[in-house]
Write a protein that holds these residues in place. Structure first.
Motif, short mmCIF file in Angstrom:
data_model
loop_
_atom_site.label_atom_id
_atom_site.label_comp_id
_atom_site.label_asym_id
_atom_site.label_seq_id
_atom_site.Cartn_x
_atom_site.Cartn_y
_atom_site.Cartn_z
N ALA A 239 -21.55 33.65 -0.23
CA ALA A 239 -22.54 34.72 -0.42
C ALA A 239 -22.19 35.58 -1.64
N GLY A 240 -20.92 35.89 -1.81
CA GLY A 240 -20.52 36.70 -2.97
C GLY A 240 -20.78 36.00 -4.28
N THR A 241 -20.41 34.71 -4.35
CA THR A 241 -20.65 33.94 -5.58
C THR A 241 -22.15 33.81 -5.86
N LEU A 242 -22.93 33.55 -4.80
CA LEU A 242 -24.38 33.41 -4.96
C LEU A 242 -25.00 34.69 -5.51
N SER A 243 -24.53 35.83 -5.04
CA SER A 243 -25.10 37.10 -5.52
C SER A 243 -24.85 37.28 -7.02
N ALA A 244 -23.65 36.92 -7.48
CA ALA A 244 -23.35 37.05 -8.92
C ALA A 244 -24.21 36.10 -9.74
N LEU A 245 -24.48 34.90 -9.21
CA LEU A 245 -25.33 33.96 -9.92
C LEU A 245 -26.78 34.44 -9.95
N VAL A 246 -27.22 35.10 -8.88
CA VAL A 246 -28.58 35.67 -8.86
C VAL A 246 -28.70 36.74 -9.94
N VAL A 247 -27.69 37.59 -10.06
CA VAL A 247 -27.69 38.63 -11.10
C VAL A 247 -27.78 37.99 -12.48
N ALA A 248 -26.95 36.98 -12.72
CA ALA A 248 -26.95 36.32 -14.04
C ALA A 248 -28.29 35.65 -14.30
N GLY A 249 -28.89 35.02 -13.27
CA GLY A 249 -30.17 34.35 -13.45
C GLY A 249 -31.27 35.32 -13.80
N ILE A 250 -31.34 36.46 -13.08
CA ILE A 250 -32.38 37.46 -13.37
C ILE A 250 -32.21 38.02 -14.77
N HIS A 251 -30.96 38.32 -15.13
CA HIS A 251 -30.70 38.93 -16.44
C HIS A 251 -31.03 37.98 -17.59
N GLN A 252 -30.68 36.70 -17.43
CA GLN A 252 -30.86 35.75 -18.53
C GLN A 252 -32.29 35.23 -18.63
N ARG A 253 -33.03 35.22 -17.51
CA ARG A 253 -34.36 34.63 -17.50
C ARG A 253 -35.48 35.67 -17.53
N SER A 254 -35.15 36.91 -17.78
CA SER A 254 -36.19 37.95 -17.81
C SER A 254 -35.75 39.07 -18.73
N ARG A 255 -36.61 40.06 -18.87
CA ARG A 255 -36.29 41.22 -19.70
C ARG A 255 -35.58 42.31 -18.88
N VAL A 256 -35.34 42.02 -17.62
CA VAL A 256 -34.70 43.01 -16.74
C VAL A 256 -33.26 43.24 -17.19
N LYS A 257 -32.87 44.52 -17.29
CA LYS A 257 -31.50 44.86 -17.67
C LYS A 257 -30.54 44.49 -16.55
N VAL A 258 -29.29 44.26 -16.96
CA VAL A 258 -28.31 43.77 -15.99
C VAL A 258 -28.02 44.78 -14.89
N ASP A 259 -28.04 46.10 -15.22
CA ASP A 259 -27.75 47.09 -14.18
C ASP A 259 -28.87 47.12 -13.13
N ALA A 260 -30.11 46.93 -13.57
CA ALA A 260 -31.22 46.88 -12.62
C ALA A 260 -31.13 45.63 -11.75
N ALA A 261 -30.76 44.50 -12.36
CA ALA A 261 -30.60 43.26 -11.60
C ALA A 261 -29.49 43.39 -10.56
N MET A 262 -28.41 44.06 -10.94
CA MET A 262 -27.30 44.26 -10.00
C MET A 262 -27.72 45.15 -8.84
N ALA A 263 -28.42 46.26 -9.15
CA ALA A 263 -28.84 47.18 -8.09
C ALA A 263 -29.78 46.48 -7.12
N LEU A 264 -30.73 45.71 -7.65
CA LEU A 264 -31.68 45.00 -6.79
C LEU A 264 -30.96 43.97 -5.92
N THR A 265 -30.04 43.21 -6.51
CA THR A 265 -29.32 42.18 -5.77
C THR A 265 -28.44 42.79 -4.69
N LEU A 266 -27.74 43.86 -5.04
CA LEU A 266 -26.85 44.52 -4.06
C LEU A 266 -27.63 44.95 -2.82
N THR A 267 -28.73 45.69 -3.05
CA THR A 267 -29.48 46.21 -1.90
C THR A 267 -30.16 45.08 -1.13
N SER A 268 -30.63 44.04 -1.84
CA SER A 268 -31.30 42.93 -1.16
C SER A 268 -30.34 42.15 -0.27
#
Length: 295
Positions: free
Chosen positions: A73-102
């Motif tokens: 689960a921990g590794t998957l969350s980091a990959l989700v953050v990287a995927g959102i950040h690299q495949r969209s215009r979303v900033k990394v801090d926003a991707a991290m906050a969304l992933t953490l709470t989700s």
């Protein structure tokens, strides 16, 4: 004094707890030094909280799979953050906050659906270092040795990637693989630390010794070495204070880490607020009338 030091070692659970605190002091400082330099502390926060769904599923399948569930689960969350950040215009801090709470929300839902709320959630959140077994010490020792060996073998590449990721990519280094390996090291450290200080306080072991060393030395390898010494001292001191003063073990370790940081923050030879030339002159100016009065 001798009795104060020897008495806790008469108990097997204290020997195991001190041993695992010592190992985590080293492991947390080495991994945390990379986190500090890369300014990626938030990803550790994400991983630490994102392990909850994995823990719930693992407990439902079988309690022996808790560490594996947390790691996945921990590794998957980091990959989700990287995927959102690299495949969209979303900033990394926003991707991290969304992933953490989700992931945290998913974990709470899974606990309810799978009815896994009977496992001791408080020990996961706040840790229970006195409950570690000898097998946990061996698992942590294996993780520590693997991380230290990989750090030693790939130190130059990691140093290059840490300070210049674009340059490392341009020179042909496998930066994606290095990021994945880095995430695995963070997740393993968090999984190993869960039982010691819990997921809510694990960041202290990753950040505290490393930033304390950051105030005292300049080079990355010096930061790792000094951070490891500080981490070991904080872990062992926290366990002794916990035993003799009847304090909760995890928070005691965390507070010792904070005290070490405050001392470095005040008295660092190069960055301490009480050792800056301006501060020293200001203190000397205040003390000057006292010297004249004494004469």
């Amino acid at each position: 004094m001798w009795d104060w030091l020897i008495e806790p070692l008469q108990w097997g659970y204290m020997r195991d707890a001190i041993a695992i605190a010592l190992l985590l002091g080293i492991l947390g400082a080495v991994v945390g030094s990379y986190l500090i330099v890369q300014q990626m502390i938030m990803i550790a926060h994400v991983i630490a909280h994102a392990v909850l769904p994995g823990l719930s599923i693992a407990f439902f399948v079988g309690e022996q799979f808790l560490s594996l569930g947390a790691f996945v689960a921990g590794t998957l969350s980091a990959l989700v953050v990287a995927g959102i950040h690299q495949r969209s215009r979303v900033k990394v801090d926003a991707a991290m906050a969304l992933t953490l709470t989700s992931f945290l929300g998913l974990g709470v839902i899974l606990i309810t659906l799978l009815e896994t709320n009977q496992f001791d959630l408080s020990s996961i959140l706040f840790g229970d270092i006195l409950g570690v077994r000898t097998s946990d010490v061996w698992h942590t020792l294996i993780i520590t040795v693997i991380v230290l060996l990989l750090t030693k073998l790939f130190y130059k590449e990691l140093l290059f990637y840490t300070f210049d990721p674009l340059g490392a990519q341009a020179s042909g280094l496998p930066v994606t693989t290095m990021y994945f390996g880095f995430v695995c090291a963070i997740t393993l450290t968090i999984v190993a630390s869960m039982q010691t200080v819990g997921v809510l306080l694990v960041i202290s072991l990753l950040v505290g010794p490393a930033i304390t060393a950051y105030l005292l030395v300049k080079e990355l390898h010096q930061m790792m070495g000094l951070g490891a010494i500080i981490g070991v001292m904080a872990g062992v001191t926290g366990m002794y204070l916990s035993y003799h003063l009847d304090l909760p073990s995890g928070p005691a370790i965390v507070m010792v880490v904070f005290i070490f940081f405050i001392l470095a923050f005040l008295f660092s030879p190069t960055q301490g607020i009480l050792t800056e030339p301006g501060t020293v002159r200001w203190i000397a100016k205040i003390l000057q009338p006292l010297k004249l009065w004494k004469r």
